[in-house]
Design a protein around this motif. Sequence first.
Motif, mmCIF file in Angstrom:
data_model
loop_
_atom_site.group_PDB
_atom_site.id
_atom_site.type_symbol
_atom_site.label_atom_id
_atom_site.label_comp_id
_atom_site.label_asym_id
_atom_site.label_seq_id
_atom_site.Cartn_x
_atom_site.Cartn_y
_atom_site.Cartn_z
ATOM 1 N N MET A 140 53.458 26.889 43.430
ATOM 2 C CA MET A 140 53.502 26.376 42.107
ATOM 3 C C MET A 140 54.817 25.530 41.904
ATOM 4 S SD MET A 140 53.051 27.976 38.273
ATOM 5 C CE MET A 140 54.419 29.092 38.515
ATOM 6 N N ALA A 141 54.629 24.239 41.509
ATOM 7 C CA ALA A 141 55.904 23.382 41.264
ATOM 8 C C ALA A 141 56.623 23.852 40.099
ATOM 9 C CB ALA A 141 55.277 22.001 41.025
ATOM 10 N N ASN A 142 57.901 23.450 40.387
ATOM 11 C CA ASN A 142 58.832 23.988 39.364
ATOM 12 C C ASN A 142 58.733 22.873 38.051
ATOM 13 O OD1 ASN A 142 60.203 25.953 40.872
ATOM 14 N ND2 ASN A 142 61.500 24.704 41.719
ATOM 15 N N LYS A 143 58.878 23.618 36.738
ATOM 16 C CA LYS A 143 58.648 22.843 35.541
ATOM 17 C C LYS A 143 60.145 21.888 35.288
ATOM 18 C CE LYS A 143 57.564 23.330 30.968
ATOM 19 N NZ LYS A 143 57.134 24.106 29.627
ATOM 20 N N PHE A 144 59.849 20.680 35.079
ATOM 21 C CA PHE A 144 61.037 19.863 34.765
ATOM 22 C C PHE A 144 61.728 20.613 33.618
ATOM 23 C CE2 PHE A 144 63.114 16.363 32.694
ATOM 24 C CZ PHE A 144 63.530 15.868 33.559
ATOM 25 N N THR A 145 63.016 20.638 33.733
ATOM 26 C CA THR A 145 63.915 21.171 32.634
ATOM 27 C C THR A 145 65.114 20.308 32.602
ATOM 28 O OG1 THR A 145 65.187 22.726 34.040
ATOM 29 C CG2 THR A 145 62.949 23.513 33.239
ATOM 30 N N CYS A 146 65.919 20.843 31.789
ATOM 31 C CA CYS A 146 67.275 19.883 31.205
ATOM 32 C C CYS A 146 68.175 19.889 32.566
ATOM 33 C CB CYS A 146 67.717 20.516 29.988
ATOM 34 S SG CYS A 146 66.793 20.417 28.477
ATOM 35 N N THR A 147 68.257 20.784 33.343
ATOM 36 C CA THR A 147 69.179 20.873 34.532
ATOM 37 C C THR A 147 68.687 19.756 35.468
ATOM 38 O OG1 THR A 147 68.040 22.774 35.605
ATOM 39 C CG2 THR A 147 69.989 23.059 34.320
ATOM 40 N N GLU A 148 67.321 19.263 35.543
ATOM 41 C CA GLU A 148 67.028 18.155 36.446
ATOM 42 C C GLU A 148 67.137 16.826 35.740
ATOM 43 O OE1 GLU A 148 66.186 21.624 37.532
ATOM 44 O OE2 GLU A 148 64.806 21.167 36.125
ATOM 45 N N CYS A 149 67.523 16.701 34.412
ATOM 46 C CA CYS A 149 67.644 15.487 33.776
ATOM 47 C C CYS A 149 68.734 14.686 34.166
ATOM 48 C CB CYS A 149 67.392 15.618 32.299
ATOM 49 S SG CYS A 149 67.679 14.004 31.227
ATOM 50 N N ASN A 150 68.888 13.295 34.387
ATOM 51 C CA ASN A 150 69.841 12.543 34.462
ATOM 52 C C ASN A 150 70.093 11.546 33.108
ATOM 53 O OD1 ASN A 150 70.612 13.646 37.169
ATOM 54 N ND2 ASN A 150 69.006 12.188 37.939
ATOM 55 N N PHE A 151 69.523 11.635 32.126
ATOM 56 C CA PHE A 151 69.327 10.836 31.143
ATOM 57 C C PHE A 151 70.427 11.413 29.940
ATOM 58 C CE2 PHE A 151 65.707 9.553 33.400
ATOM 59 C CZ PHE A 151 65.838 8.294 33.526
ATOM 60 N N LEU A 152 70.374 12.735 29.757
ATOM 61 C CA LEU A 152 70.711 13.410 28.531
ATOM 62 C C LEU A 152 70.486 12.578 27.357
ATOM 63 C CD1 LEU A 152 73.915 14.895 30.305
ATOM 64 C CD2 LEU A 152 71.464 15.825 30.239
ATOM 65 N N ASN A 153 69.684 12.115 26.962
ATOM 66 C CA ASN A 153 69.124 11.316 25.903
ATOM 67 C C ASN A 153 69.086 11.974 24.608
ATOM 68 O OD1 ASN A 153 68.847 8.462 24.642
ATOM 69 N ND2 ASN A 153 66.692 9.132 24.450
ATOM 70 N N CYS A 154 69.107 13.314 24.727
ATOM 71 C CA CYS A 154 69.018 14.074 23.696
ATOM 72 C C CYS A 154 70.471 14.300 23.108
ATOM 73 C CB CYS A 154 68.462 15.374 23.773
ATOM 74 S SG CYS A 154 69.535 16.308 25.166
#
Length: 223
Positions: A1-15
């Motif tokens: 099962m593929a890992n769920k996309f989470t904040c540690t995989e994000c390069n934008f940090l647009n939040c």
Amino acid sequence: MANKFTCTECNFLNCQTRDKEFPRKCLTTSAENEAILQESLALYHDDPLVAKIMQASAQVEGQYYGQLTRVEEIIVFAKKIGAQKIGLASCAGLIRENRIFASILRANGLDVFGVLCKVGAQDKCDVGIAERDKIKPGNYEAMCNPVMQAKLCNQEKTDLNVISGLCVGHDSLFIKNSEAPVTYLIVKDRVLAHNPIGALNTGHSYYKRLLDGVTLNKEDAKL
């Protein structure tokens, strides 16, 4: 099962900035998380303790950003939430430092209830820990007792509890059993002088073995 996309995989940090696009699988914009967002926002408005802690935290950050040490921030935060009695859950190995911290709290008008991790004076074997898992098998070795630490703080009706040097896992039990809000002063790291970020700062060099999945020589997953 593929890992769920989470904040540690994000390069934008647009939040954080809101000057870019949110990634397609962002936790912020996911429709399935909208209810959780609204529940969270409601708590900040409707729960008096949550609102008080949130506002005080923002005030400490905004008013003193980069100016105060962690020790000073705890004092200011405690006063902003109206805490008068501070529970200090201390590691035995850091009792000297925690005595100084307790003195600093008292000097700044706060009451302190300090409770050591070895309170109750029970051998580790009394709670099912194997003799072989002691640091020095065959000798009396006092168990850490974070549940009793928390319950004694509850009995004293502390307004804010501070964890200072409790072991990994023992801190979890203290937080789970504490009735008062909990914050940290010292995070234990016996190898890096209680500075765990050191392993991350050197993750490309001295601690690269951690990224290779090499952590221990022993069978670390077995009890």
